[in-house]
Design a protein around this motif. Structure first.
Motif, PDB file in Angstrom:
ATOM      1  N   ARG A   1       0.832  -1.215   0.000  1.00 57.54           N
ATOM      2  CA  ARG A   1       0.000   0.000   0.000  1.00 57.54           C
ATOM      3  C   ARG A   1       0.866   1.265   0.000  1.00 57.54           C
ATOM      4  NH1 ARG A   1      -5.027   0.893  -1.726  1.00 57.54           N
ATOM      5  NH2 ARG A   1      -4.474   3.009  -2.130  1.00 57.54           N
TER       6      ARG A   1
ATOM      7  N   ASP B   1       1.010   4.220  -2.748  1.00 53.90           N
ATOM      8  CA  ASP B   1       0.735   5.621  -2.400  1.00 53.90           C
ATOM      9  C   ASP B   1       1.858   6.531  -2.879  1.00 53.90           C
ATOM     10  OD1 ASP B   1      -1.641   4.915  -1.280  1.00 53.90           O
ATOM     11  OD2 ASP B   1      -0.944   4.963   0.800  1.00 53.90           O
TER      12      ASP B   1
ATOM     13  N   PRO C   1      -1.051  15.181 -13.453  1.00 54.30           N
ATOM     14  CA  PRO C   1      -2.347  15.151 -12.748  1.00 54.30           C
ATOM     15  C   PRO C   1      -3.478  14.557 -13.585  1.00 54.30           C
ATOM     16  CG  PRO C   1      -1.423  17.392 -12.839  1.00 54.30           C
ATOM     17  CD  PRO C   1      -0.521  16.523 -13.636  1.00 54.30           C
ATOM     18  N   GLU C   2      -3.301  14.523 -14.900  1.00 56.58           N
ATOM     19  CA  GLU C   2      -4.366  14.004 -15.764  1.00 56.58           C
ATOM     20  C   GLU C   2      -4.397  12.477 -15.788  1.00 56.58           C
ATOM     21  OE1 GLU C   2      -1.554  15.274 -16.695  1.00 56.58           O
ATOM     22  OE2 GLU C   2      -0.727  14.245 -18.450  1.00 56.58           O
ATOM     23  N   TRP C   3      -3.354  11.823 -15.282  1.00 57.70           N
ATOM     24  CA  TRP C   3      -3.325  10.361 -15.261  1.00 57.70           C
ATOM     25  C   TRP C   3      -4.258   9.833 -14.180  1.00 57.70           C
ATOM     26  CZ3 TRP C   3       2.556   8.691 -15.807  1.00 57.70           C
ATOM     27  CH2 TRP C   3       2.987   9.020 -17.099  1.00 57.70           C
ATOM     28  N   GLN C   4      -4.612   8.564 -14.319  1.00 53.04           N
ATOM     29  CA  GLN C   4      -5.487   7.945 -13.314  1.00 53.04           C
ATOM     30  C   GLN C   4      -4.647   7.355 -12.178  1.00 53.04           C
ATOM     31  OE1 GLN C   4      -7.562   5.094 -15.793  1.00 53.04           O
ATOM     32  NE2 GLN C   4      -9.282   6.468 -16.051  1.00 53.04           N
ATOM     33  N   PRO C   5      -5.179   7.396 -10.936  1.00 52.78           N
ATOM     34  CA  PRO C   5      -4.448   6.749  -9.841  1.00 52.78           C
ATOM     35  C   PRO C   5      -4.382   5.231 -10.049  1.00 52.78           C
ATOM     36  CG  PRO C   5      -6.485   7.771  -9.036  1.00 52.78           C
ATOM     37  CD  PRO C   5      -6.432   8.007 -10.504  1.00 52.78           C
TER      38      PRO C   5
ATOM     39  N   ASP D   1      -5.325   2.735  -8.238  1.00 46.83           N
ATOM     40  CA  ASP D   1      -6.576   2.018  -7.939  1.00 46.83           C
ATOM     41  C   ASP D   1      -7.547   2.053  -9.123  1.00 46.83           C
ATOM     42  OD1 ASP D   1      -6.037   1.116  -5.412  1.00 46.83           O
ATOM     43  OD2 ASP D   1      -6.771   2.942  -4.445  1.00 46.83           O
ATOM     44  N   THR D   2      -7.647   3.212  -9.746  1.00 45.93           N
ATOM     45  CA  THR D   2      -8.598   3.356 -10.855  1.00 45.93           C
ATOM     46  C   THR D   2      -8.181   2.472 -12.031  1.00 45.93           C
ATOM     47  OG1 THR D   2      -9.014   5.613 -10.142  1.00 45.93           O
ATOM     48  CG2 THR D   2      -9.750   5.044 -12.352  1.00 45.93           C
TER      49      THR D   2
ATOM     50  N   GLU E   1      -8.813  -1.179 -11.102  1.00 43.41           N
ATOM     51  CA  GLU E   1     -10.219  -1.589 -11.025  1.00 43.41           C
ATOM     52  C   GLU E   1     -10.891  -1.722 -12.392  1.00 43.41           C
ATOM     53  OE1 GLU E   1     -11.838  -1.319  -6.759  1.00 43.41           O
ATOM     54  OE2 GLU E   1     -12.048   0.667  -7.641  1.00 43.41           O
TER      55      GLU E   1
ATOM     56  N   ASP F   1     -11.969  -4.337  -7.250  1.00 38.34           N
ATOM     57  CA  ASP F   1     -11.720  -4.806  -5.890  1.00 38.34           C
ATOM     58  C   ASP F   1     -12.635  -4.133  -4.848  1.00 38.34           C
ATOM     59  OD1 ASP F   1     -10.104  -5.751  -3.656  1.00 38.34           O
ATOM     60  OD2 ASP F   1      -9.139  -3.788  -3.665  1.00 38.34           O
ATOM     61  N   SER F   2     -12.926  -2.837  -5.040  1.00 36.35           N
ATOM     62  CA  SER F   2     -13.704  -2.135  -4.012  1.00 36.35           C
ATOM     63  C   SER F   2     -15.182  -2.536  -4.022  1.00 36.35           C
ATOM     64  CB  SER F   2     -13.571  -0.620  -4.165  1.00 36.35           C
ATOM     65  OG  SER F   2     -14.141  -0.189  -5.375  1.00 36.35           O
ATOM     66  N   LEU F   3     -15.616  -3.283  -5.052  1.00 30.99           N
ATOM     67  CA  LEU F   3     -17.014  -3.743  -5.062  1.00 30.99           C
ATOM     68  C   LEU F   3     -17.150  -5.146  -4.474  1.00 30.99           C
ATOM     69  CD1 LEU F   3     -18.281  -2.616  -8.611  1.00 30.99           C
ATOM     70  CD2 LEU F   3     -18.389  -1.372  -6.453  1.00 30.99           C
TER      71      LEU F   3
ATOM     72  N   ARG G   1     -16.141  -8.070  -1.409  1.00 29.21           N
ATOM     73  CA  ARG G   1     -15.619  -8.316  -0.050  1.00 29.21           C
ATOM     74  C   ARG G   1     -14.964  -9.682  -0.007  1.00 29.21           C
ATOM     75  NH1 ARG G   1     -20.002  -6.672   4.366  1.00 29.21           N
ATOM     76  NH2 ARG G   1     -18.646  -8.012   5.594  1.00 29.21           N
TER      77      ARG G   1
ATOM     78  N   ARG H   1     -21.136  -1.034   3.431  1.00 34.05           N
ATOM     79  CA  ARG H   1     -20.764  -1.888   2.311  1.00 34.05           C
ATOM     80  C   ARG H   1     -19.452  -2.634   2.556  1.00 34.05           C
ATOM     81  NH1 ARG H   1     -22.167  -1.710  -3.632  1.00 34.05           N
ATOM     82  NH2 ARG H   1     -20.774  -3.350  -4.212  1.00 34.05           N
TER      83      ARG H   1
ATOM     84  N   ARG I   1     -12.662   5.374  -3.976  1.00 38.57           N
ATOM     85  CA  ARG I   1     -12.386   4.806  -5.302  1.00 38.57           C
ATOM     86  C   ARG I   1     -13.589   5.080  -6.197  1.00 38.57           C
ATOM     87  NH1 ARG I   1      -9.373  -0.857  -4.801  1.00 38.57           N
ATOM     88  NH2 ARG I   1      -8.259  -0.558  -2.848  1.00 38.57           N
ATOM     89  N   SER I   2     -13.307   5.461  -7.418  1.00 39.50           N
ATOM     90  CA  SER I   2     -14.387   5.967  -8.271  1.00 39.50           C
ATOM     91  C   SER I   2     -15.467   4.924  -8.561  1.00 39.50           C
ATOM     92  CB  SER I   2     -13.823   6.531  -9.568  1.00 39.50           C
ATOM     93  OG  SER I   2     -12.939   5.623 -10.157  1.00 39.50           O
TER      94      SER I   2
ATOM     95  N   LEU J   1     -16.484   2.476  -6.732  1.00 38.87           N
ATOM     96  CA  LEU J   1     -17.321   2.309  -5.540  1.00 38.87           C
ATOM     97  C   LEU J   1     -18.274   3.501  -5.396  1.00 38.87           C
ATOM     98  CD1 LEU J   1     -18.118   0.800  -2.973  1.00 38.87           C
ATOM     99  CD2 LEU J   1     -16.190   1.863  -1.805  1.00 38.87           C
TER     100      LEU J   1
ATOM    101  N   LYS K   1     -11.910  12.967 -11.251  1.00 37.37           N
ATOM    102  CA  LYS K   1     -11.138  13.354 -10.059  1.00 37.37           C
ATOM    103  C   LYS K   1     -12.055  13.634  -8.873  1.00 37.37           C
ATOM    104  CE  LYS K   1      -7.283  15.379 -12.500  1.00 37.37           C
ATOM    105  NZ  LYS K   1      -6.737  16.631 -12.989  1.00 37.37           N
TER     106      LYS K   1
ATOM    107  N   ARG L   1     -12.755  10.877  -6.390  1.00 37.02           N
ATOM    108  CA  ARG L   1     -11.647  10.355  -5.572  1.00 37.02           C
ATOM    109  C   ARG L   1     -11.783  10.719  -4.098  1.00 37.02           C
ATOM    110  NH1 ARG L   1      -6.627  11.920  -9.538  1.00 37.02           N
ATOM    111  NH2 ARG L   1      -7.492  10.923 -11.393  1.00 37.02           N
TER     112      ARG L   1
END
Lengths: 284, 91
Positions: free
Chosen positions: A51, A55, A66-70, A72-73, A76, A81-83, A85, B17, B38-39, B41, B67, B70
């Motif tokens: 992690r 970061d 700044p225009e790039w995606q992080p 996690d995005t 995913e 993953d965030s959807l 459990r 959730r 996270r977008s 989610l 953005k 986020r």
């Protein structure tokens, strides 16, 4: 063809690939093979991307672009993953019926929710500008066909058959033979020469109870996308392992062209990025 | 609802959730003074709220500035704009 030194973790694999390709005068290499020996922990509790490493990478890359995606995005788009459990034990044909059904239902719910969100996601600017889709979208709904659900059902069937034939005690001795499954991410009729989808194919191979994942990229953007791609692929592998009960194997990426993106900040910027992450002691 | 109230609602839904206590969730990473999210989610949670409201409140154009998704605050702003549009169009 160049093979990157085989390493244990996602963090090290990304760094080793970037360093190798960065040494080329133009910052590009054809047919690069990147291998992560242990992308997912055997207990499926985590992937081997740190992690803190992620970061720091986000901080440095998004600070510059700044225009790039992080990370996690990017990740995913391959596995959301965030959807999902993870707090269930892995699938097993002998799991208590209620637990087994609950785990299976969790996968079904993930597919159903993602399909529900897909029309909205496809039309959002980030995807409109690319190729009107996400990799996970293509895995779970390509003209109505769910490739991922098929992988899972084939692997569960294989596991159930073997266990009923050899019983647990003979499982390792007898071996399992092989099972190879493939998922397509780019249509054969796709005539786009530039732009996405860059990930064209995923293979899963079951050998000696371990599930290995091979991904093929047409063009691998090592700064902008590659780390997020590795995180997404590892989470996809983790998901299939949890839903079928097989242990995770290695993760390999074969890229047609691996690109260190010298046009994005120059060679010096890549050097600084690698050096900063190494100095943090977050990778080998 | 104010943006602060919508942000609170989003954090509650997120905690539910993820199967976490709200207080534990808020110990997580922050970005610009708000909970980092996270977008995908956030899109799912807004969709969940749309179900409660009983109509499609989110349009793909709401997601154009990814953005904003986020953070919980940025998502609350998107949600507020969508709800205001809904009221405007209904009247």
């Amino acid at each position: 063809m160049k093979a990157v030194k085989v390493v244990e973790t996602i963090d090290d694999a990304w760094l080793a690939t970037l360093e190798l390709v960065d040494r080329e005068p133009e910052g590009q290499l054809v047919h690069v093979v990147t291998t992560v020996r242990r992308p997912v922990a055997d207990d499926l509790q985590c992937i081997t991307g740190g992690r803190e490493f992620q970061d720091q990478l986000d901080k440095q890359l998004l600070g510059r672009h700044p225009e790039w995606q992080p990370v996690d995005t990017v990740a995913e788009t391959i596995f959301p993953d965030s959807l999902y459990r993870w707090d269930y034990q892995a699938w097993h044909p002998d799991l208590e019926l209620g637990e087994r059904l609950a785990l299976e239902q969790r996968a079904e719910e993930l597919f159903a929710e993602y399909k529900l969100l897909l029309p909205l996601i496809r039309r959002a600017k980030a995807n409109r500008d690319r190729w009107h889709g996400t990799y996970f979208g293509r895995l779970v709904d390509w003209d109505g066909y769910n490739q991922l659900a098929y992988w899972i059902s084939a692997l569960r069937k294989k596991r159930t058959q073997r266990i009923s034939s050899f019983k647990e005690v003979n499982f390792a001795l007898a071996g399992e033979g092989e099972l190879a499954l493939g998922g397509q991410l780019r249509a054969a009729t796709d005539r786009s020469n530039m732009g996405g989808p860059c990930l064209v194919h995923i293979d899963l191979s079951l050998v000696e109870s371990r599930l290995h994942l091979l991904a093929n990229y047409r063009h691998w953007f090592l700064q902008e996308r590659a780390y997020g791609n590795l995180v997404g692929l590892a989470n996809l592998q983790r998901f299939v392992c949890q839903q079928t009960g097989y242990l995770p194997g290695e993760l390999v990426v074969v890229s047609g062209v691996a690109n260190a993106q010298h046009d994005k900040g120059g060679r010096r910027a890549v050097g600084r990025l690698v050096e900063n992450l190494r100095q943090l002691g977050l990778a080998e | 609802m104010s943006i602060e109230e919508l942000e609170d609602l989003l954090v509650d839904l997120m905690a539910e959730r993820l199967g976490m206590e709200r207080s534990d969730l808020l110990k997580g990473p922050m970005l610009d003074g708000s909970l980092r999210t996270r977008s995908i989610l956030m899109v799912a949670l807004m969709n969940q709220i749309a179900k409660i409201v009983g109509c499609d409140i989110i349009r793909s154009s709401d997601l154009d500035d990814a953005k904003r998704l986020r953070t919980a605050r940025g998502t609350a702003e998107v949600l507020k704009e969508a709800l205001e549009r809904l009221v405007r169009e209904a009247s």
